[in-house]
Design an enzyme around this catalytic site. Structure first.
Site, PDB file in Angstrom:
ATOM      1  CD  GLU A 270      -3.109  -1.046   2.258  1.00 53.75           C
ATOM      2  OE1 GLU A 270      -3.062   0.048   3.366  1.00 53.75           O
ATOM      3  OE2 GLU A 270      -3.962  -2.079   2.605  1.00 53.75           O
ATOM      4  CD  GLU A 481      -3.624  -5.427   4.161  1.00 53.37           C
ATOM      5  OE1 GLU A 481      -4.557  -4.736   4.692  1.00 53.37           O
ATOM      6  OE2 GLU A 481      -2.588  -5.560   4.421  1.00 53.37           O
TER       7      GLU A 481
HETATM    8  C1  BGC Z   1      -3.217  -2.125   6.124  1.00 53.76           C
HETATM    9  C2  BGC Z   1      -3.019  -2.881   7.458  1.00 53.76           C
HETATM   10  C3  BGC Z   1      -4.016  -2.046   8.393  1.00 53.76           C
HETATM   11  C4  BGC Z   1      -5.635  -2.193   7.918  1.00 53.76           C
HETATM   12  C5  BGC Z   1      -6.663  -1.819   8.628  1.00 53.76           C
HETATM   13  C6  BGC Z   1      -4.478  -2.072   5.749  1.00 53.76           C
HETATM   14  O1  BGC Z   1      -4.594  -0.807   4.853  1.00 53.76           O
HETATM   15  O2  BGC Z   1      -2.234  -2.855   5.171  1.00 53.76           O
HETATM   16  O3  BGC Z   1      -1.640  -2.706   8.224  1.00 53.76           O
HETATM   17  O4  BGC Z   1      -4.042  -2.741   9.705  1.00 53.76           O
HETATM   18  O5  BGC Z   1      -5.553  -1.647   6.499  1.00 53.76           O
HETATM   19  O6  BGC Z   1      -6.645  -0.542   8.868  1.00 53.76           O
END
Ligand code: BGC
Length: 578
Positions: A270, A481
């Site tokens: 990211e 994610e």
């Molecule tokens: C990030 C994580 C973060 C999650 C929730 C993602 O964009 O990679 O590190 O904890 O979002 O905010």
């Protein structure tokens, strides 16, 4: 092994506090240079050990009672019993709920992978153990007032550094087949470059071997925001092109070590987020003369070149590896059907996903609207560099949590573009989570600590289609994610109330249904990674915002599955081809 490096120590204009034991020579002022604020900064060359770095920049850290690698504790069979059903009681009594059955036209292909994700600084703890050097996050959590709302640190986090065997055994026990984690760069290279820490390599050797032993596929991210402090202080981290050879060398160490055991690799996580973090707070790290608005794009430029170099190096070591960039963003819905909102949407794509996806998947260079801006101050990529950058992501690995309505700035796009001091300049688009009727939210809100995130799964099929049609990733799309913070979860006090997480459960169910729709319409989605394996340090929100599909009692370090863990796995039990 004691690591020592020659290091230019800033003696003025910094918030450093030297501890009693560290050696800071009072002589040998090697240079005096002008800071961006105009004051003189005196610089000296001194030999610093890793411990000196900790003492000078971070100070004392906390440790936990479990501080050697432990074997997994047996998983109580009671914790593997699924929760009461949320939507469709098998024998409806009282209120009649129509039975829902399996949708026969949906399926996850046999080779679709699903797993959970975490990141080094958010879960590992043991920050000073076995030679790890500090990263910028150790400084941000320990030294920068109010950087973390709750004053939490990653010192102990989930103690994953010592309890990883249990963590892997647990996910395997519930039926999760993939584990995505990031490496701590400053464990492996305590100064970010230079000497390699064999103890750290051995730790990750065992983490990877334990995954394989449990039939869990390891997926590795090289960089998840924890820039080695030394490099940040030496040359400003990602703001300097000097990071490119250092990142590439780090990549060489890890690809060489694990290419035969790890197939899936992600280079950087990211960059839109960590590049926009710049400027890091002044006075804690090396100052920069790059104007604030331009800093994200210098960072992004060096990220692209570092990623590309690492990609080619990895493929040179083992051509069968899958190596990808990890981007983030949500689906962009025009707030109204006006032409200016349509243009705002295009600007949003170009300044978010397109910033990294356009170069890596399409041309080796920035998308038009972004290029128009950055070419006013960045040295353009040469033809050779473009050739290096293009086609360097095997999968479109996207962290796609939510969706947003997009609209033109109140003053209009043109007025914004001609006013470099406009808040929204240079991207010049605006976002909202509320429909144009000004009444309804785009979807149920998450915890107030993550205002950027609503459950907006209705747009997922359109989003996936857009990604495939626009960037045409060779090996498909992975939702690398996704997840949601259950509203007010940290206010719940009884374990039983924490473990039933209906918003998160419905998020996973509806999101995965949306992926099934996209698959049935021919979009090539290849895998998903739930964020997160368990509650962890949610960066500036500390431990107050929870994203885990497992709860962790931070006093005892015991782990418990939440209902959402079962919901997540259940969708694959129902829909994956055997
Ligand atoms: C990030 C994580 C973060 C999650 C929730 C993602 O964009 O990679 O590190 O904890 O979002 O905010």
């Amino acid at each position: 092994m004691a690591f020592k490096l020659l290091f230019a120590l800033l003696l003025a204009g910094s918030h450093l506090v030297a501890s009693q034991n560290s050696t800071v020579p009072s002589s040998t002022i090697a240079a005096a240079s002008q800071t961006s604020s105009g004051s003189i900064s005196f610089v000296t060359s001194v030999e610093l050990s890793v411990d000196d770095l900790w003492d000078l920049y971070v100070g004392p850290v906390s440790t936990f009672s479990i501080n050697t690698t432990v074997e997994p504790t047996p998983i109580p069979s009671s914790s593997l019993i699924p929760p009461p059903t949320l939507y469709y009681p098998p024998l409806p009594t009282g209120q009649q709920v129509p039975l829902q059955s399996r949708n026969e036209s949906w399926k996850f292909p046999k080779d679709f992978w699903y797993g959970v994700a975490g990141a080094a600084y958010q879960i590992e703890g043991a920050v000073k153990a076995e030679g790890r050097g500090p990263s910028v996050w150790d400084v941000l959590t320990h030294r920068v007032t109010n950087y973390v709302r709750t004053n939490d640190t990653g010192d102990i986090a989930d103690n994953n550094y010592y309890q990883y065997k249990e963590d892997i055994a647990r996910i395997a026990a519930i039926g999760i087949k993939t584990y995505s984690f990031s490496l701590s760069w400053s464990r492996i290279l305590p100064f970010g470059s230079g000497p390699v820490n064999e103890q750290a390599l051995r730790h990750y050797d065992d983490l990877i071997d334990t995954c394989l032993q449990y039939g869990v596929t390891p997926m590795v991210t090289l960089y998840h925001w924890d820039t080695p402090l030394f490099l940040q202080n030496l040359y400003g981290g990602w703001l300097s092109p000097r990071i490119i050879p250092d990142f590439t060398e780090y990549a060489r160490v890890v690809f060489t070590r694990w290419h035969s055991k790890v197939h899936y690799w992600f280079t950087v996580n990211e960059p839109i987020v960590f590049c926009n973090f710049y400027p890091l707070p002044t006075n804690y790290f090396k100052n920069t003369s790059i104007p604030k608005k331009q800093q994200p794009y210098f960072c992004g430029h060096h990220v692209l070149l570092s990623h590309a170099a690492a990609y080619h190096l990895g493929k040179g070591i083992n051509s069968s590896l899958s190596i990808s960039f990890k981007t983030n963003g949500g689906y962009k819905i025009p707030l109204t059907d006006s032409e200016s909102d349509a243009e705002a949407v295009q600007r949003a794509w170009d300044f978010q996903e397109g910033w990294f996806a356009h170069p890596t998947f399409l041309t080796g260079d920035y998308p038009p609207r972004l290029k128009e801006y950055v070419e006013t101050f960045l040295t353009p990529f040469t033809e050779e560099q473009k050739g290096q950058i293009v086609n360097t992501s095997d999968i479109f690995a996207h962290d796609a949590y939510t969706s947003d309505f997009i609209m033109a700035p109140d003053t209009g796009i043109d007025a914004c573009l001609s006013n470099t001091t406009h808040d929204l300049y240079p991207a010049c688009y605006n976002t909202t989570k509320v429909y144009s009727n000004g009444y309804w939210a785009i979807g149920p809100a998450s915890d107030p600590g993550s205002p950027w995130l609503n459950k907006a799964t209705d747009w997922v099929p359109a989003f996936l289609r857009y990604m495939q049609d626009t960037w045409k990733p060779r090996d498909g799309i992975a939702i690398a994610e996704f997840g949601i913070s259950e509203p007010y979860e940290s206010l719940r006090s009884s374990l039983a109330s924490i473990l039933l997480d209906p918003v998160r459960s419905s998020y996973y169910r509806d999101y995965l249904s949306a992926i099934l729709i996209a698959l049935s319409e021919g979009v090539n989605v290849v895998g998903t990674l739930a964020w997160s394996i368990y509650d962890n340090l949610e960066w500036s929100q500390g431990y107050s915002v929870k994203f885990g599909i497992q709860y962790v009692n931070l006093t005892t370090q015991e782990r418990y599955f939440k209902a959402s863990a079962f919901e997540y796995v259940n969708m694959f039990n129902i829909y994956q081809e055997k």
